[in-house]
Scaffold this active site. Sequence first.
Site, mmCIF file in Angstrom:
data_model
loop_
_atom_site.group_PDB
_atom_site.id
_atom_site.type_symbol
_atom_site.label_atom_id
_atom_site.label_comp_id
_atom_site.label_asym_id
_atom_site.label_seq_id
_atom_site.Cartn_x
_atom_site.Cartn_y
_atom_site.Cartn_z
ATOM 1 N N ARG A 140 0.788 -0.837 0.110
ATOM 2 C CA ARG A 140 -0.305 -0.078 0.112
ATOM 3 C C ARG A 140 0.988 0.926 -0.044
ATOM 4 N NH1 ARG A 140 -3.103 -2.566 -2.092
ATOM 5 N NH2 ARG A 140 -5.426 -3.012 -1.345
ATOM 6 N N GLU B 82 -2.726 8.024 -4.936
ATOM 7 C CA GLU B 82 -3.113 7.687 -6.474
ATOM 8 C C GLU B 82 -4.269 7.777 -6.361
ATOM 9 O OE1 GLU B 82 -3.542 2.270 -6.120
ATOM 10 O OE2 GLU B 82 -1.184 3.553 -5.272
ATOM 11 N N HIS C 35 -0.229 0.477 -10.289
ATOM 12 C CA HIS C 35 -0.388 -0.439 -8.839
ATOM 13 C C HIS C 35 -1.530 -1.762 -9.693
ATOM 14 C CE1 HIS C 35 -3.234 -0.167 -4.927
ATOM 15 N NE2 HIS C 35 -3.248 -1.502 -5.220
ATOM 16 N N ASP D 240 4.693 -0.306 -7.403
ATOM 17 C CA ASP D 240 3.223 -0.440 -7.746
ATOM 18 C C ASP D 240 2.562 0.069 -7.166
ATOM 19 O OD1 ASP D 240 1.797 -1.838 -10.070
ATOM 20 O OD2 ASP D 240 0.806 -2.882 -8.275
#
Length: 326
Positions: free
Chosen positions: A231, A260, A292, A255
Site C-alpha cells: 500500500r 494514487e 497498481h 506499484d
Amino acid sequence: MPITVYSCREDEAPYLQKFSKQYAVSLHQVDGPLTEQSAAAAAGSAAVSIITTPVSAAVLDALHRVGVHYISTRTIGYDHIDIAYAKKLGIHVGNVSYSPNSVADYTLLLILMATRRMKSILQHAWVQNFSLEGVQGRELPNLTVGVVGTGRIGRTVITRLTGFGCRILACDLHESEEVKAFAQYVDLDTLLRKSDVVTLHMPATPENYHMIGEENLSKMKSDAILVNTGRGTLVDTEALIAVLEAGKLGGAALDVIEKEAGLYYKDLQDRPLDNHDLALLKALPNVLVTPHTAFYTDQAVSDMVENSIRSCMAFESGEKNPWQIV
C-alpha cells in the site's frame, strides 16, 4: 438475493455472469462508481460490491437511506472506506482474498528489474544507446532480501525467492513456522540495516502509516532497493524522494504510491499529472513505477468477483464470513 455491483469493468463481465449463475444470485450491474448520487441504484439490495472507489460518510449515508447493510470491496485493502462511520451507521464491510501468486510473481519481477537496472537498459535501447554505461546489475545469490509482512503474499514471495539462492530475512508481528524453513525472522531495524532489497507486504493500517519514513530510510544501505507492492501509505513519499535525490538509496520499485486515487486506472495521456511526487519518481532513472497492477491477472479477477459474491451471500444468510471486517 439481489446484489448491486458498482464499477463493473469489462474484464469482470464473464466472471460476474459465471458466478451469478453458479450461486443463483441476481446482480444489478452499474458501470459507474459508487457515489452519493449512484447509491440510489442499490435500492432493493441489502449488499453492494464495489472496487477502490472512496466511500465517504456522505456516500455511506446515501447507502443507509436505501437500506444497504453490507459493502463488499473487491480488493484486499479497504482503506478507501470510512470504516468508523460505517460502524456507526450499522453498515458492515468486507474485503476479498485472491490468488497470492499474482502479487508475489509481480514482486519478483520488480526485484529482478530493479537489481538488473532494467529501466535504464530499456530507456537506453529505445534511443539506440547500446553501450554498457550505467546498466551493470547485481545477482540475487549475492544479495540479502528482507520481506516485511509474512501473510499469504509475503509467504509466497519468500517461497519464490528460495529458488534464487539469496539470503532471506523476514519481519512480522506473527511469525510463521512455514516461513522459518526458508527465512530468518529479525526485527525491522535489523532487516533494514542488513538487506540489499526490502519488499513491503503489510496492510494499510494506522499503525503502519509511513512505517518507511525518514528514520527507517536512513537505516537502509545506500545501495539498497525498496520495493512496494503493498500500500502506498506504508512509505513516506517525500522522505523517499529526498534520499533518492541525495543518492542515499540505490533505487525503488513502486506499484503503489500515496494519493494514487483518481489517477490510476484512468487514461491521463496528454494531461498534466496531478501528483507532483509521482511525477518526480517517474523522472528518476533508478525508480520503477507501475500503476497498481501487481494484482491484475485472470485468476485474481476471477477470485475477486467470486469471493465478493460469496461474502455478500454469507452476510445475508448469517453464515461464517471469512472476509467480513466489521
